[in-house]
Design a protein around this motif. Sequence first.
Motif, mmCIF file in Angstrom:
data_model
loop_
_atom_site.group_PDB
_atom_site.id
_atom_site.type_symbol
_atom_site.label_atom_id
_atom_site.label_comp_id
_atom_site.label_asym_id
_atom_site.label_seq_id
_atom_site.Cartn_x
_atom_site.Cartn_y
_atom_site.Cartn_z
ATOM 1 N N ARG A 272 0.827 -1.214 0.000
ATOM 2 C CA ARG A 272 0.000 0.000 0.000
ATOM 3 C C ARG A 272 0.857 1.257 0.000
ATOM 4 N NH1 ARG A 272 -2.449 1.313 5.597
ATOM 5 N NH2 ARG A 272 -0.203 1.661 5.865
ATOM 6 N N ASN A 273 1.883 1.267 0.847
ATOM 7 C CA ASN A 273 2.713 2.461 1.000
ATOM 8 C C ASN A 273 3.539 2.768 -0.244
ATOM 9 O OD1 ASN A 273 1.660 2.417 3.562
ATOM 10 N ND2 ASN A 273 3.567 1.845 4.582
ATOM 11 N N ARG B 98 2.513 3.203 -3.090
ATOM 12 C CA ARG B 98 1.802 4.237 -3.834
ATOM 13 C C ARG B 98 1.220 5.306 -2.907
ATOM 14 N NH1 ARG B 98 0.288 2.779 -9.179
ATOM 15 N NH2 ARG B 98 -0.760 4.819 -9.213
ATOM 16 N N ASN B 99 1.400 5.100 -1.596
ATOM 17 C CA ASN B 99 0.889 6.034 -0.592
ATOM 18 C C ASN B 99 -0.606 6.296 -0.786
ATOM 19 O OD1 ASN B 99 1.311 7.552 1.740
ATOM 20 N ND2 ASN B 99 1.607 9.453 0.597
ATOM 21 N N GLU B 100 -1.329 5.190 -1.045
ATOM 22 C CA GLU B 100 -2.763 5.299 -1.232
ATOM 23 C C GLU B 100 -3.483 4.496 -0.146
ATOM 24 O OE1 GLU B 100 -3.606 4.419 -5.334
ATOM 25 O OE2 GLU B 100 -2.610 6.240 -6.043
ATOM 26 N N PHE B 101 -4.579 3.847 -0.468
ATOM 27 C CA PHE B 101 -5.382 3.177 0.542
ATOM 28 C C PHE B 101 -5.412 1.647 0.391
ATOM 29 C CE2 PHE B 101 -7.142 7.445 -0.069
ATOM 30 C CZ PHE B 101 -7.042 7.937 1.227
ATOM 31 N N ASP B 102 -5.044 1.152 -0.769
ATOM 32 C CA ASP B 102 -5.127 -0.280 -1.045
ATOM 33 C C ASP B 102 -3.756 -0.856 -1.323
ATOM 34 O OD1 ASP B 102 -7.983 -0.446 -0.911
ATOM 35 O OD2 ASP B 102 -8.040 0.610 -2.843
ATOM 36 N N ASP C 242 -5.579 -2.906 1.953
ATOM 37 C CA ASP C 242 -5.830 -2.501 3.331
ATOM 38 C C ASP C 242 -5.370 -3.595 4.294
ATOM 39 O OD1 ASP C 242 -6.785 -1.567 5.721
ATOM 40 O OD2 ASP C 242 -8.902 -1.669 5.176
#
Length: 239
Positions: A14-15, A17-21, A23
Amino acid sequence: MRLSVNIDHIATLRNARNEFDPDPVEAALIAEKSGAAGIVCHLREDRRHIRDLDLERLRQAVTTKLDLEMAMTQEMQEIALKTKPELVTLVPEKREELTTEGGFDITRHYKTLAEFIKPLNDASIAVSIFIEPEQKSIDLAKKAGADIVELHTGIYSLKKTDDEREKELEKIRHAALFANTLGLSVVAGHGLNYRNAASFSRIMQIEEVSIGHAIIARAAFTGLEAAVKEMLQLLRREA
Protein backbone atom coordinates in the motif's frame (compact mmCIF):
# COMPACT_ATOMS: atom_id res chain seq x y z
CA MET A 1 -0.02 -26.09 15.66
CA ARG A 2 -1.44 -22.60 15.42
CA LEU A 3 -0.52 -20.04 12.78
CA SER A 4 -0.28 -16.29 13.29
CA VAL A 5 -0.10 -14.21 10.12
CA ASN A 6 2.04 -11.08 9.91
CA ILE A 7 0.31 -8.56 7.64
CA ASP A 8 3.11 -5.94 7.55
CA HIS A 9 3.81 -6.39 3.85
CA ILE A 10 0.25 -5.69 2.87
CA ALA A 11 1.03 -2.23 4.26
CA THR A 12 4.36 -2.22 2.42
CA LEU A 13 2.53 -2.69 -0.86
CA ARG A 14 0.00 0.00 0.00
CA ASN A 15 2.71 2.46 1.00
CA ALA A 16 4.49 2.00 -2.33
CA ARG A 17 1.80 4.24 -3.83
CA ASN A 18 0.89 6.03 -0.59
CA GLU A 19 -2.76 5.30 -1.23
CA PHE A 20 -5.38 3.18 0.54
CA ASP A 21 -5.13 -0.28 -1.04
CA PRO A 22 -4.44 -2.97 -0.17
CA ASP A 23 -5.83 -2.50 3.33
CA PRO A 24 -3.97 -4.32 6.17
CA VAL A 25 -7.20 -4.57 8.16
CA GLU A 26 -8.99 -6.32 5.32
CA ALA A 27 -6.02 -8.69 5.06
CA ALA A 28 -6.24 -9.42 8.79
CA LEU A 29 -9.92 -10.28 8.54
CA ILE A 30 -9.32 -12.62 5.59
CA ALA A 31 -6.48 -14.33 7.46
CA GLU A 32 -8.69 -14.84 10.52
CA LYS A 33 -11.53 -16.20 8.39
CA SER A 34 -9.07 -18.60 6.74
CA GLY A 35 -7.96 -20.12 10.05
CA ALA A 36 -5.23 -17.87 11.45
CA ALA A 37 -5.09 -17.93 15.24
CA GLY A 38 -3.68 -14.42 15.45
CA ILE A 39 -2.59 -11.34 13.55
CA VAL A 40 0.92 -9.90 13.87
CA CYS A 41 2.00 -6.37 13.00
CA HIS A 42 5.30 -4.59 13.64
CA LEU A 43 4.98 -0.88 14.33
CA ARG A 44 8.50 0.27 13.55
CA GLU A 45 10.04 3.57 14.61
CA ASP A 46 10.23 4.67 10.96
CA ARG A 47 6.66 3.47 10.21
CA ARG A 48 7.92 1.87 7.00
CA HIS A 49 4.87 -0.40 6.74
CA ILE A 50 2.29 -0.52 9.54
CA ARG A 51 1.28 2.95 10.73
CA ASP A 52 -0.38 4.18 13.91
CA LEU A 53 -3.85 4.37 12.36
CA ASP A 54 -3.45 0.81 11.05
CA LEU A 55 -2.77 -0.38 14.58
CA GLU A 56 -5.81 1.44 15.94
CA ARG A 57 -8.04 -0.08 13.26
CA LEU A 58 -6.54 -3.53 13.73
CA ARG A 59 -7.27 -3.33 17.46
CA GLN A 60 -10.91 -2.64 16.66
CA ALA A 61 -11.19 -5.35 14.00
CA VAL A 62 -9.10 -8.34 15.15
CA THR A 63 -11.11 -10.90 17.13
CA THR A 64 -8.51 -13.67 17.52
CA LYS A 65 -5.29 -12.25 18.95
CA LEU A 66 -3.43 -9.07 18.06
CA ASP A 67 0.34 -9.37 18.48
CA LEU A 68 2.14 -6.03 18.38
CA GLU A 69 5.81 -6.45 17.55
CA MET A 70 7.79 -3.46 18.76
CA ALA A 71 11.12 -2.17 19.97
CA MET A 72 11.77 -1.59 23.65
CA THR A 73 11.22 2.19 23.66
CA GLN A 74 9.16 4.53 25.78
CA GLU A 75 7.12 5.57 22.76
CA MET A 76 6.17 1.99 21.94
CA GLN A 77 5.37 1.14 25.54
CA GLU A 78 2.94 4.07 25.66
CA ILE A 79 1.33 2.99 22.38
CA ALA A 80 0.93 -0.58 23.64
CA LEU A 81 -0.63 0.55 26.92
CA LYS A 82 -3.07 2.75 25.00
CA THR A 83 -3.92 0.18 22.31
CA LYS A 84 -3.97 -2.90 24.57
CA PRO A 85 -3.16 -5.73 22.15
CA GLU A 86 -3.47 -9.22 23.60
CA LEU A 87 0.26 -9.68 23.11
CA VAL A 88 3.38 -7.56 22.73
CA THR A 89 6.48 -9.13 21.19
CA LEU A 90 9.72 -7.28 21.90
CA VAL A 91 12.16 -7.35 19.01
CA PRO A 92 15.47 -5.65 18.20
CA GLU A 93 15.20 -2.91 15.61
CA LYS A 94 17.71 -1.10 13.42
CA ARG A 95 16.79 1.55 10.87
CA GLU A 96 19.02 0.16 8.12
CA GLU A 97 17.85 -3.47 8.31
CA LEU A 98 15.48 -4.94 5.72
CA THR A 99 13.90 -7.12 8.38
CA THR A 100 14.70 -8.16 11.95
CA GLU A 101 18.17 -9.68 11.79
CA GLY A 102 18.37 -11.68 15.01
CA GLY A 103 17.11 -12.23 18.51
CA PHE A 104 16.78 -9.60 21.20
CA ASP A 105 20.06 -9.07 23.12
CA ILE A 106 18.54 -9.99 26.43
CA THR A 107 21.82 -10.24 28.33
CA ARG A 108 22.75 -6.67 27.50
CA HIS A 109 19.30 -5.21 28.20
CA TYR A 110 18.11 -7.42 31.04
CA LYS A 111 17.78 -4.78 33.78
CA THR A 112 15.94 -2.34 31.53
CA LEU A 113 13.83 -5.16 30.13
CA ALA A 114 12.51 -6.23 33.51
CA GLU A 115 11.45 -2.65 34.28
CA PHE A 116 9.92 -2.24 30.81
CA ILE A 117 7.76 -5.37 31.03
CA LYS A 118 6.14 -4.65 34.40
CA PRO A 119 3.66 -1.95 33.25
CA LEU A 120 2.60 -4.22 30.38
CA ASN A 121 2.03 -7.12 32.76
CA ASP A 122 0.11 -4.80 35.08
CA ALA A 123 -2.15 -3.87 32.14
CA SER A 124 -2.85 -7.57 31.47
CA ILE A 125 -0.90 -7.51 28.20
CA ALA A 126 1.04 -10.73 27.64
CA VAL A 127 4.70 -10.23 26.74
CA SER A 128 6.80 -12.31 24.36
CA ILE A 129 10.48 -11.80 23.63
CA PHE A 130 12.01 -12.70 20.26
CA ILE A 131 15.24 -14.48 21.17
CA GLU A 132 17.82 -16.94 19.94
CA PRO A 133 17.14 -20.58 20.88
CA GLU A 134 19.60 -20.56 23.78
CA GLN A 135 19.04 -21.58 27.40
CA LYS A 136 20.62 -18.46 28.91
CA SER A 137 18.35 -16.15 26.90
CA ILE A 138 15.29 -18.21 27.77
CA ASP A 139 16.16 -18.19 31.46
CA LEU A 140 16.62 -14.41 31.47
CA ALA A 141 13.33 -13.94 29.60
CA LYS A 142 11.52 -15.85 32.31
CA LYS A 143 13.22 -13.88 35.09
CA ALA A 144 12.40 -10.58 33.36
CA GLY A 145 8.69 -11.39 33.42
CA ALA A 146 7.99 -12.69 29.93
CA ASP A 147 5.03 -15.01 29.40
CA ILE A 148 6.16 -16.31 26.01
CA VAL A 149 9.39 -16.70 24.05
CA GLU A 150 9.46 -16.56 20.28
CA LEU A 151 12.42 -18.58 19.08
CA HIS A 152 14.33 -17.06 16.17
CA THR A 153 14.25 -19.49 13.22
CA GLY A 154 16.21 -17.33 10.80
CA ILE A 155 19.39 -19.41 11.06
CA TYR A 156 17.36 -22.58 10.41
CA SER A 157 15.77 -21.01 7.34
CA LEU A 158 19.18 -20.23 5.81
CA LYS A 159 20.57 -23.77 6.09
CA LYS A 160 21.26 -25.43 2.74
CA THR A 161 21.19 -29.16 3.45
CA ASP A 162 18.81 -31.52 5.22
CA ASP A 163 21.50 -32.42 7.76
CA GLU A 164 22.16 -28.77 8.58
CA ARG A 165 18.48 -28.02 8.93
CA GLU A 166 17.90 -31.04 11.14
CA LYS A 167 20.80 -30.05 13.40
CA GLU A 168 19.40 -26.54 13.83
CA LEU A 169 15.90 -27.94 14.32
CA GLU A 170 17.21 -30.12 17.13
CA LYS A 171 18.72 -27.05 18.78
CA ILE A 172 15.36 -25.32 18.57
CA ARG A 173 13.62 -28.40 19.94
CA HIS A 174 15.88 -28.47 23.02
CA ALA A 175 15.35 -24.75 23.57
CA ALA A 176 11.57 -25.17 23.37
CA LEU A 177 11.65 -28.04 25.84
CA PHE A 178 13.74 -25.99 28.28
CA ALA A 179 11.35 -23.04 27.97
CA ASN A 180 8.42 -25.31 28.74
CA THR A 181 10.10 -26.55 31.92
CA LEU A 182 10.21 -22.92 33.08
CA GLY A 183 6.50 -22.49 32.43
CA LEU A 184 6.93 -20.36 29.30
CA SER A 185 4.80 -20.74 26.21
CA VAL A 186 6.83 -21.13 23.02
CA VAL A 187 6.28 -19.84 19.50
CA ALA A 188 8.68 -19.64 16.58
CA GLY A 189 9.25 -17.43 13.59
CA HIS A 190 11.41 -15.67 11.02
CA GLY A 191 12.22 -16.91 7.54
CA LEU A 192 9.66 -19.71 7.63
CA ASN A 193 8.01 -20.53 4.32
CA TYR A 194 6.18 -23.24 2.36
CA ARG A 195 9.38 -25.28 2.00
CA ASN A 196 10.61 -25.35 5.59
CA ALA A 197 7.80 -24.65 8.06
CA ALA A 198 6.12 -28.07 8.20
CA SER A 199 8.92 -29.62 10.27
CA PHE A 200 7.99 -27.44 13.24
CA SER A 201 4.76 -29.32 13.74
CA ARG A 202 6.92 -32.21 15.01
CA ILE A 203 8.09 -30.08 17.95
CA MET A 204 5.20 -30.46 20.37
CA GLN A 205 6.51 -27.77 22.73
CA ILE A 206 6.07 -25.10 20.03
CA GLU A 207 2.45 -23.98 20.07
CA GLU A 208 2.48 -21.57 17.18
CA VAL A 209 4.51 -20.22 14.27
CA SER A 210 4.45 -16.64 13.03
CA ILE A 211 4.75 -16.20 9.26
CA GLY A 212 4.36 -13.10 7.15
CA HIS A 213 6.45 -12.53 4.05
CA ALA A 214 6.05 -16.01 2.60
CA ILE A 215 2.27 -15.97 2.98
CA ILE A 216 1.88 -12.48 1.51
CA ALA A 217 4.17 -13.41 -1.39
CA ARG A 218 2.14 -16.57 -2.11
CA ALA A 219 -1.06 -14.58 -1.87
CA ALA A 220 0.03 -12.46 -4.84
CA PHE A 221 -0.56 -15.58 -6.98
CA THR A 222 -3.22 -17.54 -5.11
CA GLY A 223 -5.11 -14.99 -3.02
CA LEU A 224 -4.68 -14.58 0.73
CA GLU A 225 -7.34 -17.05 1.79
CA ALA A 226 -5.76 -19.84 -0.23
CA ALA A 227 -2.25 -18.91 0.95
CA VAL A 228 -3.21 -19.09 4.63
CA LYS A 229 -5.09 -22.38 4.19
CA GLU A 230 -2.18 -23.92 2.30
CA MET A 231 0.21 -23.05 5.11
CA LEU A 232 -2.15 -24.50 7.70
CA GLN A 233 -2.37 -27.73 5.70
CA LEU A 234 1.42 -27.98 5.62
CA LEU A 235 1.70 -27.41 9.37
CA ARG A 236 -0.87 -30.10 10.11
CA ARG A 237 0.44 -32.66 7.61
CA GLU A 238 3.57 -33.47 9.64
CA ALA A 239 1.74 -33.76 12.97
